[in-house]
Scaffold this active site. Structure first.
Site, PDB file in Angstrom:
ATOM      1  N   CYS A  15      32.289  44.181  50.754  1.00 55.83           N
ATOM      2  CA  CYS A  15      31.791  45.247  49.737  1.00 55.83           C
ATOM      3  C   CYS A  15      32.160  46.049  49.615  1.00 55.83           C
ATOM      4  O   CYS A  15      33.812  46.634  49.958  1.00 55.83           O
ATOM      5  CB  CYS A  15      30.117  44.920  49.643  1.00 55.83           C
ATOM      6  N   CYS A  89      33.788  43.371  45.093  1.00 58.97           N
ATOM      7  CA  CYS A  89      34.777  43.728  45.418  1.00 58.97           C
ATOM      8  C   CYS A  89      35.978  43.705  44.249  1.00 58.97           C
ATOM      9  O   CYS A  89      37.209  43.698  44.185  1.00 58.97           O
ATOM     10  CB  CYS A  89      34.988  44.266  46.629  1.00 58.97           C
ATOM     11  N   CYS A  93      39.982  42.055  47.565  1.00 54.35           N
ATOM     12  CA  CYS A  93      40.062  41.205  48.479  1.00 54.35           C
ATOM     13  C   CYS A  93      41.632  40.941  48.718  1.00 54.35           C
ATOM     14  O   CYS A  93      42.041  39.656  47.911  1.00 54.35           O
ATOM     15  CB  CYS A  93      38.904  40.792  49.097  1.00 54.35           C
TER      16      CYS A  93
END
Length: 141
Positions: A15, A89, A93
């Site tokens: 996160c 997020c 990533c």
């Protein structure tokens, strides 16, 4: 879940601040799976400390998060993981072939009081139970 997940999978929870949702998810998975899963968590912009309301909410269900610290998300952590679970997020990533990516849409506990964090905690616990089922791992009681 694909067939390529190993018998001792590595799961990475991500996160933004690595202070609430990902920490609670990692704590639940560690608590329920023990050493049958390697558990990691990280954040794209880690906070200085874990959210005190998240620590309190987890303590209410018997899980101690006082020693946890937010960590920065690295490409190496993603590469070393079999399952990557993101929680708000966005596109920060990195994506690698052969990994299983899941996105858990959960409210952010940042700045929230304990009454707002409890339902987030409970939703995370339910999702972790589902993850264990998908991985074929029976939760510890």
């Amino acid at each position: 879940m694909p067939d390529h997940i190993p018998t001792r999978p590595t799961v990475l929870f991500v996160c933004v601040h690595n202070a609430g949702r990902s920490q609670m998810a990692a704590a639940f998975l560690t608590h329920l799976a023990g050493d049958r899963v390697e558990v990691r968590s990280a954040g794209s912009a880690p906070a200085d400390a874990v959210n005190p309301a998240a620590v309190q909410a987890m303590a209410e269900v018997g899980i101690d998060m006082t020693a946890r610290t937010p960590r920065v998300l690295t490409t190496e952590a993603v590469q070393a993981s079999d399952v990557v679970i993101t929680m708000g997020c966005g596109d920060t990533c990195p994506v690698f072939p052969g990994k299983t990516y899941l996105d858990w849409a959960l409210d952010d506990p940042a700045g929230q009081g304990i009454d707002a964090v409890r339902p987030i905690r409970d939703a995370i616990e339910q999702r972790v139970h589902g993850l264990l089922e998908d991985l074929g791992i029976r939760p510890r009681s």
